[in-house]
Enzyme design. Sequence first.
Site, short mmCIF file in Angstrom:
data_model
loop_
_atom_site.label_atom_id
_atom_site.label_comp_id
_atom_site.label_asym_id
_atom_site.label_seq_id
_atom_site.Cartn_x
_atom_site.Cartn_y
_atom_site.Cartn_z
N HIS A 107 0.84 -1.20 0.00
CA HIS A 107 0.00 0.00 0.00
C HIS A 107 0.88 1.24 0.00
O HIS A 107 2.07 1.17 0.28
CB HIS A 107 -0.97 -0.02 1.19
CG HIS A 107 -0.32 -0.20 2.52
ND1 HIS A 107 0.22 -1.40 2.96
CD2 HIS A 107 -0.09 0.67 3.53
CE1 HIS A 107 0.74 -1.25 4.16
NE2 HIS A 107 0.58 0.00 4.53
N ARG A 112 -5.16 14.99 5.22
CA ARG A 112 -5.53 13.61 5.59
C ARG A 112 -4.91 13.32 6.95
O ARG A 112 -3.74 13.65 7.20
CB ARG A 112 -4.99 12.64 4.55
CG ARG A 112 -5.20 11.17 4.91
CD ARG A 112 -4.75 10.26 3.77
NE ARG A 112 -4.68 8.87 4.20
CZ ARG A 112 -5.70 8.02 4.16
NH1 ARG A 112 -6.87 8.42 3.71
NH2 ARG A 112 -5.56 6.78 4.58
O1 LIG Z 1 -1.48 7.07 6.34
C1 LIG Z 1 -1.99 6.16 5.71
O2 LIG Z 1 -3.11 6.21 5.25
C2 LIG Z 1 -1.21 4.88 5.51
C3 LIG Z 1 0.11 4.94 6.20
C4 LIG Z 1 0.80 3.64 6.32
O3 LIG Z 1 0.66 2.78 5.50
C5 LIG Z 1 1.70 3.39 7.47
O4 LIG Z 1 1.87 4.30 8.32
O5 LIG Z 1 2.25 2.26 7.56
FE LIG Z 2 1.58 0.92 6.11
#
Ligand SMILES: O=C(O)CCC(=O)C(=O)O
Ligand SMILES: [Fe+2]
Length: 328
Positions: free
Chosen positions: A257, A268
């Site tokens: 991701h 966000r």
């Molecule tokens: O902040 C997000 O939406 C995802 C962040 C993420 O994948 C993480 O902090 O491991």
């Molecule tokens: Fe993550």
Amino acid sequence: MLHILLTEISVSSIRSQVSLFLTTFQATTMVAFNDNFPCIPVVDLSQNSASSLIVEACESFGFFQVKNHDISTDIITTLEAKAFAFFELPQSAKEKDVPRPFCYNTNSIGRRGDTGCLEYLLTSVSNSDNIHSNDFLTLANIYISPIRKMACQILELMADGLKLEPRNVLSRLLSDDKSDSRFRINYYPPCAGMELGFGEHTDPQIISVLRSNAASGLQILKDGIWIPVPPDPSSFYINVDDCLQVMTNGRFKSVKHKVILSENWKQRLSMIYFGGPPLSAKIAPISSLMKDEEESPYKEFTWSEFTTSVANTRLDFDRLSPFLKSPN
Ligand SMILES: O=C(O)CCC(=O)C(=O)O
Ligand SMILES: [Fe+2]
């Protein structure tokens, strides 16, 4: 315009250029493209079918959305407001008044030179942490405690779906007093153009539980295509992490991701609980999930060894590769 957007962002591989192209293109042709994207699996925790849906989602996406949980909206919105108040402080105040034991960082992720357009607070969380030295930590703990319970409930439903016994074979790793879990609050400021918020990676723990405000940005990789995850502040999003991939001997895949910010985008804020095992826990496939003659491709390792190795690699590195019996 597309060309300008692509060159504005520094991406290292052709693969991410392609994904960025898709993201950019999709942003301008949202309806048509969304019709073609597979829908993110949704699990209603109150339904009998939850355990089989969780297994299906973990096999096909390594990711799913949870609806109908019982985490109080008040707790979520209070912590979120407190986090926004912190991130909106002047830079010097943020650096001076970090709510310990959180550490605060801006633009830099990990120790290996990864960067992103974000600021964050990150801490280890202990299950027996009852004494809180400040307001922020008290609130964070009030949030984390039911989240950890929900993560355990999900792992037990998963065990039911996989017909594992005892049903706490996975959840006990998170409920253990020595569980090495983390909590992170990411803040992505509004940005002028399309930017990389958080580079592609998998989470190393067992499962991650993410909740964000209504701002988009999160994308997951499925079958070579980056799928945007529509934000829903009333839901949680669950990732299969690297250790769960190993424990299921690859039946579940840890989900890649990333966060891509786009123009006209609002701030966000995401809060993520990373459920990890105790440092001494051995991470290996659960024997009852192995068919006759099936072998693990991984050498056995402890969470301590894995997390040390992860800390020394870049975000997009295949973190399990050093633990393969036969290197790729
Ligand atoms: O902040 C997000 O939406 C995802 C962040 C993420 O994948 C993480 O902090 O491991
Ligand atoms: Fe993550």
